[in-house]
Scaffold this motif. Sequence first.
Motif, PDB file in Angstrom:
ATOM      1  N   ALA A  73       0.828  -1.208   0.000  1.00  0.00           N
ATOM      2  CA  ALA A  73       0.000   0.000   0.000  1.00  0.00           C
ATOM      3  C   ALA A  73       0.865   1.261   0.000  1.00  0.00           C
ATOM      4  O   ALA A  73       0.622   2.200  -0.761  1.00  0.00           O
ATOM      5  N   VAL A  74       1.904   1.241   0.852  1.00  0.00           N
ATOM      6  CA  VAL A  74       2.753   2.436   0.949  1.00  0.00           C
ATOM      7  C   VAL A  74       3.504   2.661  -0.359  1.00  0.00           C
ATOM      8  O   VAL A  74       3.581   3.781  -0.870  1.00  0.00           O
ATOM      9  N   THR A  82       2.674   1.732  -3.361  1.00  0.00           N
ATOM     10  CA  THR A  82       1.775   2.197  -4.415  1.00  0.00           C
ATOM     11  C   THR A  82       1.593   3.705  -4.329  1.00  0.00           C
ATOM     12  O   THR A  82       1.688   4.418  -5.330  1.00  0.00           O
ATOM     13  N   THR A  83       1.333   4.189  -3.100  1.00  0.00           N
ATOM     14  CA  THR A  83       1.180   5.632  -2.921  1.00  0.00           C
ATOM     15  C   THR A  83       2.435   6.365  -3.380  1.00  0.00           C
ATOM     16  O   THR A  83       2.368   7.343  -4.128  1.00  0.00           O
ATOM     17  N   LEU A  84       3.573   5.816  -2.950  1.00  0.00           N
ATOM     18  CA  LEU A  84       4.838   6.446  -3.308  1.00  0.00           C
ATOM     19  C   LEU A  84       5.010   6.469  -4.824  1.00  0.00           C
ATOM     20  O   LEU A  84       5.423   7.473  -5.417  1.00  0.00           O
ATOM     21  N   ILE A 136       2.672   6.463  -7.128  1.00  0.00           N
ATOM     22  CA  ILE A 136       1.791   7.446  -7.757  1.00  0.00           C
ATOM     23  C   ILE A 136       2.383   8.844  -7.625  1.00  0.00           C
ATOM     24  O   ILE A 136       2.418   9.616  -8.586  1.00  0.00           O
ATOM     25  N   VAL A 137       2.877   9.151  -6.422  1.00  0.00           N
ATOM     26  CA  VAL A 137       3.442  10.484  -6.205  1.00  0.00           C
ATOM     27  C   VAL A 137       4.647  10.705  -7.115  1.00  0.00           C
ATOM     28  O   VAL A 137       4.766  11.757  -7.773  1.00  0.00           O
ATOM     29  N   PHE A 151      -2.802  17.475  -5.607  1.00  0.00           N
ATOM     30  CA  PHE A 151      -2.366  16.540  -4.578  1.00  0.00           C
ATOM     31  C   PHE A 151      -1.700  17.274  -3.417  1.00  0.00           C
ATOM     32  O   PHE A 151      -1.995  17.014  -2.251  1.00  0.00           O
ATOM     33  N   LEU A 158      -3.165  17.410   0.319  1.00  0.00           N
ATOM     34  CA  LEU A 158      -2.309  16.803   1.341  1.00  0.00           C
ATOM     35  C   LEU A 158      -2.060  17.783   2.481  1.00  0.00           C
ATOM     36  O   LEU A 158      -2.205  17.449   3.664  1.00  0.00           O
TER      37      LEU A 158
END
Lengths: 286, 415
Positions: B131-132, B134-136, B138-139, B393, B397
């Motif tokens: 999960a982490v 994937t977020t990274l 995308i960013v 984003f 954020l």
Amino acid sequence: MTQLLTSTNKVSYRALTPELELMGQVNVTTETEFDNAKFTCRDVRVHYGSLEALHGIDMNIQDNGVTALIGPSGCGKSSFLRVFNRMNDTITGARVSGEVLMDGQDIYSNDIDPVLLRARVGMVFQKPNPFPKSIYDNVAYGPRIHGLAETRVELDGIVETSLRKGGLWEEVKDRLDDPGTGLSGGQQQRLVIARAIAVDPEVILMDEPASALDPIATAKLEVLIDELKENYCIVIVTHSMAQAARISQKTAFFHMGDLVEYGETAKIFSNPEDKRTQDYITGRTG
Amino acid sequence: MGNYTASIIALIAIVTALAYFYGRRVARKRLAVFTGNGTGKRFHSQPNYHGLFLGGSAAFTALVIFAAGMFVNAQPGDGAAIPPHLVAMAIALSAVAVTLMNTRLIRSDFRARRYVEFFINSALLLCSVIAVLTTLGIVLSLLFESLRFFEQVSIFEFLTGLQWSPQTALREDQAGQSGSFGAIPIFAGTFLVMAVAIFVAAPIGLMIAIYLSEYATKRTRGIVKPAIEILAGVPTVVYGFFALLTVGPTVRAFAESLGFAVPTQSAIAAGSVMGIMIIPFISSLSDDVINAVPQTLRDGSYALGATKSETMTKVVFAGALPGIIGALLLAVSRAIGETMIVVMAAGRAANLTGNPFEAVTTVTVQIVALLTGDQEFDSPKTLAAFALGLVLFVITLVLNVIALLVVRKYRERYE
């Protein structure tokens, strides 16, 4: 602020009984005998839903002095205290019956507004509950909602006087704009007392005011209560026998929703008549 | 192919189960001498842990071979694919081999339980890492694509330019605009729609919260609160056509009756419907923070002779204010990222205006507009979507972080 009773009436009460007031602390009285009664209760019962927490209390409360209510947890002493400023009204399902006279007037009659009554009967709670505002605004809260001050200068005066009477002025006079929640527990409790004094009440009810405080803060609080009794009728609920003995002139012992014994503090603690009182005071029950 | 994969997975499941039961059986036999013999000697792991260890090892081996086969078959070129029956055989044989090898390890002091616990621990960790990462990912993708955009269009022009017309010529010989990428009108439009939404949602949401927490009876609260939370479950596309087909024309008709010309698509149509959408966020979160204000504060106020409304406005509201601000910020970040309503009801023209009765466009609308249809994936027009996405984003954020900090600080105060 609307006074329920004219002040001349109150003066005459006191004028008639100066010697009783002076002798109050040594004169052994039974519950109905003294004349300077602030409150007169007849057959007061408190119900929470179908549960009866107080079973018909007959009791007078003296003016200008400290009356202590003692007894084991759940005995009804806090419920009884909340009868005097109708705080039981704010609890859903709570019901009070019987007669409670304040200066001769029934505070549960329909023409009494509980909001105005509470301005005359202040209350201090177990846990210090300063509002999330500055020290100044905490004390000014009551005078503002009741319109007691016309100008800022007048309000400043009320705040200073109240904080002085609350024994807190010297400690906070340079930081009145700091949040009240930032004070220590003992200071918060004295702030709350000053807040109650600011609306110029006649009675101050205290519900275990020292239970969250350390011994030093408790000692300061007791000195303050001793000073306040000159001008206010004080009713205090406490779990500390020693505290009741130190600060009160009259003590009432409650047990299972009944008033078991009521009289001079000195007599209750040295020579109680009822065995239940004796057992509680000496620590055998409780 | 699907059939092949399914059979292989079934095979793996079967060898795993067999290895587990076999391992458990062997462990029971070998450890039986230690149970109840009174010597005080103990064994380290229960038989089922030995079984799990054997089953897990077999499954792991089988999966590795399966993955290797897939990898080889996926290589382009020679076309010599490994036949399925060979893969199945390899899996079965290696699983048996590994299991027999592991059987020799089953002894009273073999720490099978430790290995099994370690495996479970690692599997759980792996899931959170996915999960982490994937977020990274995308960013980072947003960041690098944005950097490519900023090679062609200067970041200064993007952040301060007042002209937004991203149409560029598709081919060299085509006559067309050069395209200009000043994003200020888009940010202004986003802000305008959001302001309209908050203007609608904040008062209504707060009043609802105050009513629910202080005035409503238990019964009323039990009906009203879930009913309001249904609003949060309405699909945003439904809000979108509601805004386009009902609110927009109504606003236009009303304005025309007053003698103004207003387009059907306008900031006020999209913003007001978006406001309705975020009401449950504000009311529900604010209700929670108002309830978190201790009863002793209310009692203190009542005991001074304050009325219910005085207590509410001067004490409870003041105490809950940080939490309410946190709730509003979360609602704002939700409104900024909302897409469907504005795509349908706000318009696409990048007008730089403060008038809510005009059509405006938002960041999300422009991203949709830039990426739908036939596009070149390295033209500034397409890459601009990544830059807009990055800005969006970052804004949401920052808003979320501020909101969480405010709410947390507030929580600590009454502990």
